[in-house]
Write a protein that holds these residues in place. Structure first.
Motif, short mmCIF file in Angstrom:
data_model
loop_
_atom_site.label_atom_id
_atom_site.label_comp_id
_atom_site.label_asym_id
_atom_site.label_seq_id
_atom_site.Cartn_x
_atom_site.Cartn_y
_atom_site.Cartn_z
N MET A 1 0.58 -0.96 -0.29
CA MET A 1 -0.04 0.36 -0.14
C MET A 1 0.64 1.27 0.00
SD MET A 1 -2.57 -1.15 2.54
CE MET A 1 -3.57 -0.12 2.32
N GLN A 2 1.71 1.01 0.63
CA GLN A 2 3.03 2.63 0.50
C GLN A 2 3.68 2.25 -0.23
OE1 GLN A 2 3.30 3.74 3.24
NE2 GLN A 2 4.89 4.91 2.69
N ARG A 3 3.59 1.84 -1.18
CA ARG A 3 3.74 1.80 -3.31
C ARG A 3 2.66 2.75 -3.32
NH1 ARG A 3 5.27 -3.90 -4.56
NH2 ARG A 3 7.35 -4.54 -2.77
N ASN A 4 1.38 2.76 -3.08
CA ASN A 4 0.22 3.52 -4.03
C ASN A 4 -0.29 4.37 -2.73
OD1 ASN A 4 0.38 1.53 -6.57
ND2 ASN A 4 0.22 0.83 -5.11
N LYS A 5 0.31 5.73 -2.69
CA LYS A 5 0.23 5.92 -1.43
C LYS A 5 -1.07 6.86 -2.08
CE LYS A 5 4.59 6.97 1.09
NZ LYS A 5 5.15 8.40 1.09
N ASP A 6 -1.34 7.50 -3.15
CA ASP A 6 -2.05 8.37 -3.72
C ASP A 6 -2.75 7.35 -3.68
OD1 ASP A 6 -0.78 6.90 -5.90
OD2 ASP A 6 -0.76 9.13 -7.36
N THR A 7 -3.49 6.60 -3.49
CA THR A 7 -4.83 5.42 -4.01
C THR A 7 -5.53 5.74 -2.54
OG1 THR A 7 -3.20 3.81 -5.52
CG2 THR A 7 -5.51 3.42 -4.70
N ASN A 8 -6.84 5.43 -3.23
CA ASN A 8 -7.88 5.28 -2.34
C ASN A 8 -8.60 4.49 -2.27
OD1 ASN A 8 -9.72 6.82 -3.51
ND2 ASN A 8 -10.07 7.94 -1.71
N ILE A 9 -8.78 3.66 -3.51
CA ILE A 9 -9.62 2.65 -3.43
C ILE A 9 -8.68 1.15 -4.04
CG2 ILE A 9 -10.73 0.84 -5.39
CD1 ILE A 9 -12.57 3.70 -5.42
N PHE A 10 -8.41 -0.04 -3.13
CA PHE A 10 -7.36 -1.06 -3.30
C PHE A 10 -8.37 -2.17 -4.05
CE2 PHE A 10 -4.60 1.22 -0.70
CZ PHE A 10 -3.41 1.67 -1.52
N VAL A 11 -7.90 -3.13 -4.49
CA VAL A 11 -9.07 -3.89 -4.81
C VAL A 11 -8.45 -5.03 -4.58
CG1 VAL A 11 -10.41 -5.04 -6.68
CG2 VAL A 11 -10.51 -2.54 -6.79
N THR A 12 -8.98 -6.09 -4.11
CA THR A 12 -7.50 -7.40 -3.97
C THR A 12 -9.12 -8.96 -3.86
OG1 THR A 12 -6.09 -8.54 -2.64
CG2 THR A 12 -7.88 -7.71 -1.31
N GLN A 13 -8.37 -10.03 -3.84
CA GLN A 13 -9.11 -10.81 -4.16
C GLN A 13 -9.36 -11.47 -2.57
OE1 GLN A 13 -5.98 -11.23 -5.84
NE2 GLN A 13 -6.58 -10.75 -7.43
N GLY A 14 -10.74 -12.38 -2.49
CA GLY A 14 -10.83 -12.70 -0.72
C GLY A 14 -10.37 -14.29 -1.14
N TYR A 15 -10.67 -15.18 -0.38
CA TYR A 15 -10.46 -16.37 -0.65
C TYR A 15 -9.18 -16.93 -0.67
CZ TYR A 15 -11.53 -21.68 -2.31
OH TYR A 15 -11.68 -22.90 -2.61
N ILE A 16 -8.00 -16.78 -1.46
CA ILE A 16 -6.86 -17.32 -2.25
C ILE A 16 -5.54 -17.08 -0.73
CG2 ILE A 16 -7.66 -17.72 -4.62
CD1 ILE A 16 -5.94 -14.94 -5.17
N SER A 17 -4.87 -18.22 -1.18
CA SER A 17 -3.66 -17.33 -0.22
C SER A 17 -2.19 -17.93 -0.86
CB SER A 17 -4.11 -17.75 0.88
OG SER A 17 -4.51 -19.32 1.36
N ARG A 18 -0.97 -18.22 -0.17
CA ARG A 18 0.30 -19.35 -0.31
C ARG A 18 0.35 -19.74 0.93
NH1 ARG A 18 2.37 -19.16 -4.76
NH2 ARG A 18 1.32 -16.75 -6.38
N ASN A 19 0.44 -21.07 0.41
CA ASN A 19 1.15 -21.98 2.03
C ASN A 19 2.20 -21.50 2.88
OD1 ASN A 19 1.69 -23.50 0.29
ND2 ASN A 19 0.34 -24.81 -0.75
N ALA A 20 2.34 -22.47 2.97
CA ALA A 20 4.99 -23.08 3.50
C ALA A 20 5.14 -22.55 2.36
CB ALA A 20 4.08 -23.47 5.21
N LYS A 21 4.80 -23.41 1.74
CA LYS A 21 5.49 -24.09 0.46
C LYS A 21 5.77 -23.17 -1.05
CE LYS A 21 3.83 -29.12 1.03
NZ LYS A 21 3.21 -29.21 0.35
N GLY A 22 4.91 -21.83 -0.84
CA GLY A 22 4.67 -21.05 -1.20
C GLY A 22 3.58 -21.10 -2.50
#
Ligand code: ADP
Ligand code: ASP
Ligand code: MG
Length: 440
Positions: free
Chosen positions: A168-189
């Motif tokens: 978020m720091q890289r996009n300081k002038d943004t006030n709407i961020f969109v991201t995916q729910g549900y998905i993630s990375r596990n311990a193996k990457g």
């Protein structure tokens, strides 16, 4: 900063997706928008995956084509400009090419997780193209770059916090961020997920990580109702719940929230609001530290429960017997939901029977073991209900025709649970609706 999560039905049609865009631009607050897959997509991907696992590639291809067709129609209705349509077509080509390539690869659990992730990747990217078409400035944050789980599938909130802050720091002038729910990375990457319905959990984790002012869960109903609306005809929304009450309801089967979705918000004290995309002005439910009122608030039911009774006249009262029983469940990482004891027996319930055979084998060393599968836990939840007058009388009168197998009372001040055969669930929920809430 607030978090706004939209579930599958809130994105189920191009029109609904356009309404979501309106909801997120209705104020100027900074926000992170968490999206599920379009309704039906994750189910379709689960089906594709299991068809592939069974080796039926031709059938899997037909299922992939049907899903692609659905998306082709969707984008035709969502976009106005040729430029946006072209971008969306390229996006679909990319994701459906991936699904077609996997037809040639041998099936594995890692591949299964990759397949399941396509839904949220598609919905967020399509939404992003739509926002761009509408000149709505926003940044898409890839959940796979910050949402991580450890080798026990537990989200790593510390890591999530640091990674998300950097992004978020890289996009300081943004006030709407969109991201995916549900998905993630596990311990193996590898690509992984937070289990079905996991976008609520993502939203709560993100809200905790950024210390959001509120975590809004937008869905297709006006908040948490007093009973399961899929089973009971007349149900009413609840204005306010404490974190504890909401966590009990989510854990014990109220599908509106993922079972684990309350703890991150509770731990970081972020209020959660359940809101209705179909009726945005409806009050919904506020989930916060305070319960707002005392007494019975809701009932919920959790299916696929297995009850295990260990009988041992010789050992039950011996010191350390319960510890030995619990250690068996700990060894197989299987958590116990309900427990009751008598002089000669202890009964427990579990909702996960992956290791049931191993667990039973070890328990049999302690005494006779009886197993009942296909049970349901019905939970009655409310602030201080165990201290509320008449609750027990009304409760037992309501379920007088139901064969109750176990009762758990007093474990917490806000939950009374009954274990009943699954086949009596509908009847039990209807009887409780009448007996506890006067609703028929
Ligand atoms: P989303 O796609 O937005 O995540 P879900 O289908 O996961 O939506 O959750 C919303 C659904 O939860 C409602 O449509 C309703 O049928 C179901 N539900 C089950 N129990 C309850 C309850 N106690 N209160 C409200 N909704 C409930
Ligand atoms: N799309 C995922 C599912 O259907 C996650 C979610 O909807 O919350 O389970
Ligand atoms: Mg859901």
């Amino acid at each position: 900063m607030k978090v706004m999560k939209f579930g599958g039905t809130s994105l189920g049609s191009p029109q609904r997706m356009k309404e979501v865009a309106k909801l997120i631009t209705a104020d100027v607050d900074s926000k992170i928008v968490v999206l599920s897959a379009l309704s039906g997509t994750t189910n379709a991907l689960v089906e594709i995956s299991s068809t592939l696992a069974s080796g039926n590639k031709n059938e899997a291809k037909l299922q992939i084509d049907a899903l692609e067709q659905h998306y082709q129609t969707f984008i035709e209705l969502l976009f106005n400009t040729d430029d946006a349509k072209l971008k969306a077509k390229q996006l679909l080509a990319e994701h459906f090419e991936f699904l077609t390539i996997i037809l040639k690869i041998s099936f594995s659990e890692a591949l299964n997780k990759d397949i399941l992730a396509q839904g949220e990747l598609l919905s967020t990217k399509l939404f992003s193209i739509y926002l761009a078409e509408q000149n709505i400035h926003h940044v898409l944050l890839p959940a796979l770059d910050f949402m991580t789980i450890d080798s026990y599938d537990e989200p790593q909130i510390g890591t999530i916090k640091v990674k998300l802050a950097q992004l978020m720091q890289r996009n300081k002038d943004t006030n709407i961020f969109v991201t995916q729910g549900y998905i993630s990375r596990n311990a193996k990457g590898e690509v992984d997920n937070l289990k079905r319905g996991g976008s609520d959990y993502s939203a709560s984790l993100i809200a905790a990580a950024v210390n959001a002012s509120v975590c809004e869960i937008w869905t297709d109903i006006d908040g948490m109702h007093n009973n399961d609306p899929r089973v009971v005809d007349k149900t009413l929304p609840i204005e306010q719940l404490s974190f504890e009450e909401a966590a009990e309801l989510a854990y014990f089967g109220a599908k509106i929230l993922h079972p684990a979705s309350i703890w991150p918000a509770q731990y970081y004290n972020v209020p959660v609001r359940l809101l209705n995309t179909m009726d945005p002005s409806a009050k919904g439910t506020l989930i916060a530290e305070q319960a707002g009122s005392v007494g019975v608030k809701a009932v919920a039911a959790k299916d696929s429960i297995t009850a295990i009774k260990i009988k041992s006249s010789r050992m039950l009262l011996a010191y350390g017997f319960l510890r030995k029983v619990f250690e068996v469940f700990e060894k197989y990482r299987t958590s116990i939901d309900m427990i009751t004891t008598s002089e000669v027996a202890v009964s427990v319930t579990v909702d996960n029977d992956i290791f049931l055979a191993d667990i039973l084998k070890e328990l049999e060393l302690f005494g006779t073991v009886e197993v009942d599968t296909n049970q349901t836990i019905v939970s009655i939840v409310g602030n201080e209900i165990t201290e509320t007058k008449e609750v027990m009388r009304k409760l037992f009168e309501s379920v007088s025709t139901i064969p109750v197998r176990m009762v758990s009372y007093g474990g917490s001040k806000h939950n009374i649970s009954l274990l009943i055969p699954r086949s009596y669930k509908e009847e039990a929920l209807k009887c409780l609706n009448k007996g506890l809430f006067g609703l028929e």
